[in-house]
Write an enzyme that holds these catalytic residues in place. Structure first.
Site, PDB file in Angstrom:
ATOM      1  CG  ASN A   7      -1.776   1.158   1.407  1.00 29.03           C
ATOM      2  OD1 ASN A   7      -1.722   2.085   0.591  1.00 29.03           O
ATOM      3  ND2 ASN A   7      -2.587   1.167   2.443  1.00 29.03           N
ATOM      4  NE  ARG A  91      -6.039   2.061  -0.036  1.00 34.38           N
ATOM      5  CZ  ARG A  91      -5.998   3.180   0.658  1.00 34.38           C
ATOM      6  NH1 ARG A  91      -4.891   3.548   1.262  1.00 34.38           N
ATOM      7  NH2 ARG A  91      -7.063   3.935   0.758  1.00 34.38           N
ATOM      8  CG  HIS A 180     -12.800   4.035   3.486  1.00 30.05           C
ATOM      9  ND1 HIS A 180     -13.458   5.103   4.070  1.00 30.05           N
ATOM     10  CD2 HIS A 180     -11.487   4.243   3.722  1.00 30.05           C
ATOM     11  CE1 HIS A 180     -12.585   5.910   4.616  1.00 30.05           C
ATOM     12  NE2 HIS A 180     -11.370   5.415   4.417  1.00 30.05           N
ATOM     13  NE  ARG A 241      -9.267  13.008   3.763  1.00 29.86           N
ATOM     14  CZ  ARG A 241      -9.312  11.686   3.621  1.00 29.86           C
ATOM     15  NH1 ARG A 241     -10.450  11.083   3.364  1.00 29.86           N
ATOM     16  NH2 ARG A 241      -8.215  10.976   3.708  1.00 29.86           N
ATOM     17  CD  GLU A 391      -8.922  -0.716   4.428  1.00 24.48           C
ATOM     18  OE1 GLU A 391      -8.415  -0.395   5.528  1.00 24.48           O
ATOM     19  OE2 GLU A 391      -9.224   0.106   3.563  1.00 24.48           O
TER      20      GLU A 391
END
Ligand code: ADP
Length: 406
Positions: A7, A91, A180, A241, A391
């Site tokens: 990743n 990823r 996600h 964010r 993940e």
């Protein structure tokens, strides 16, 4: 079959190695500060203590070379030699409309991922660098791309078309994509297993609450809506964010403070959210430690407000997705905050019995640090579950499935 999962972020490389014959995690680690001074690698083989080494890596290729070195190290490694790596799974953040599933990386796939750079200018380039580095170092090893967006490709147009002139969708594919996806997919599948019901028959709302955060509505095994949009900025209030805001404010603030596009981008992505509201920290642990009394005593009322706004926004999305799905069977919490924060889960689910959600306070309090389980009362119509996400395992599983078929 041993599989390396990578990743690659803008200045970091996270990795994990799985032996898929046993679904066992053999090693994991990360390289931080790639291309900056003070680069280091943190590595953990199995259950052994973590080690940290200072290294030099001016780019992702050099960083990955260090990863491969430590993975073949006599002491710390899990491979005798690099031939034992049978596949590498990556990823990849944005797959646009091209990829509804994980794919074997070919020249055509690479081109398509490059085309998606325009959708994720910060994320896809480092993902590509990781793929290119492996292609150069291990040219015969098959590589697989697993996209954050692909699980949400089942969303219908009513969920993904913005209220903008339609030409922007037709010309530039400006639409909602969602992110996600590997996490929402993993925890919703796991929820069905825990409930011992067929995945295809369930309606599930999944809340991935980490530093980045999103909610997804999953109907009969398919994502039908999710809170992130064209970029991961839309939706929930996150660590740094802003999530959903009135779009006119972007113009207003830029004009008032005479900001450039880059400055406004930084404000919305890095200075807003929980950090921006609390004027203190983006880390929920900081805010939660004193919630609520101690924060008031410490003259940090905005820390309380930030947490409450975070939870309130999650609550609103759950309500919206209950309407989208016509009720749901399971509500799932995952990721750093979702897995570890009884306070947030309580703030989100409090007084939601009208919708069938009722938490058992004791079970809620006791479920954290990697624990999974049902935290709802026996009589709740909706099962509220905590499911730790994984993940990397999804990436390894997809890679294994694709490479075995080859
Ligand atoms: P990401 O992958 O998006 O960086 P994670 O899923 O690792 O995020 O979640 C990171 C967030 O989880 C941080 O904001 C951190 O504060 C929060 N977190 C981790 N542990 C706890 C905890 N025990 N209580 C509350 N929040 C926690």
């Amino acid at each position: 079959m041993k599989i390396l999962v990578l990743n690659c972020g803008s200045s970091s490389i996270k990795y994990q190695v799985f032996d898929m014959d046993y679904e066992a995690l053999l090693a994991k680690g990360l390289v931080e500060r790639v291309g900056i001074n003070g680069t280091f690698i943190k590595h953990q083989r199995g259950d052994q203590p973590k080690i940290t080494r200072d290294i030099e890596a001016k780019d992702h290729k050099e960083g990955i070379q260090h990863v491969l070195e430590i993975l073949t190290d006599a002491d710390q490694g899990v491979f005798k030699n690099l031939d034992e790596i049978k596949a590498v799974g990556h990823r990849v953040v944005h797959g646009g409309e091209k990829f509804a599933d994980s794919v074997l990386i070919t020249h055509e796939v690479l081109e398509a991922v490059r085309e998606c750079v325009k959708f994720a200018p910060l994320h896809n380039p480092p993902n590509l660098k990781g793929i290119e580095a492996i292609a150069a170092i291990l040219p015969n090893v098959p590589q697989v791309a697993v996209f954050d967006t692909s699980f949400h490709q089942t969303m219908p147009p009513v969920a993904y078309i913005y209220g903008l002139p339609y030409k922007y969708y037709e010309q530039d594919r400006i639409r909602r994509y969602g992110f996600h996806g590997t996490s929402h997919r993993f925890v919703s599948h796991r929820a069905a297993q825990l409930l011992q019901k067929p995945y295809e028959k369930l309606k599930i709302i999944t809340c991935h609450l980490g530093n980045g955060a999103s909610v997804a509505a999953i109907k009969h095994g398919k994502s039908v809506d999710t809170s992130m949009g064209h970029t991961p900025l839309e939706g929930l209030v996150m660590g740094t964010r802003c999530g959903d805001i009135d779009p006119a404010l972007v113009l207003h603030i830029m004009k008032k403070e005479n900001l450039t596009i880059d400055e406004m981008d930084t404000l919305l992505n890095k200075k807003a959210g929980i950090l921006g509201i609390s004027q203190w920290s983006s880390d929920q642990r900081d805010l939660e430690d004193g919630y609520p009394e101690q924060n008031l005593k410490n003259n940090k009322p905005l820390a309380n407000l930030a947490l409450e706004i975070f939870a309130y926004r999650v609550r609103k999305y759950i309500g919206a997705y209950m309407a989208v799905l016509n009720g749901c069977d399971a509500l799932v919490f995952t990721a750093g905050v979702g897995e570890n924060s009884p306070i947030i889960r309580d703030l989100v689910c409090r007084d939601m019995d009208f919708l069938g959600v009722k938490l058992d306070p004791e079970k809620n309090k006791k479920t954290w640090r990697g624990a999974e389980g049902d935290i709802s009362t026996a009589d709740a119509r909706v099962r509220t579950l905590v499911v730790p996400t994984n993940e990397e395992l999804v990436i390894a599983e997809d890679t294994y499935a694709i490479v075995r078929k080859k």
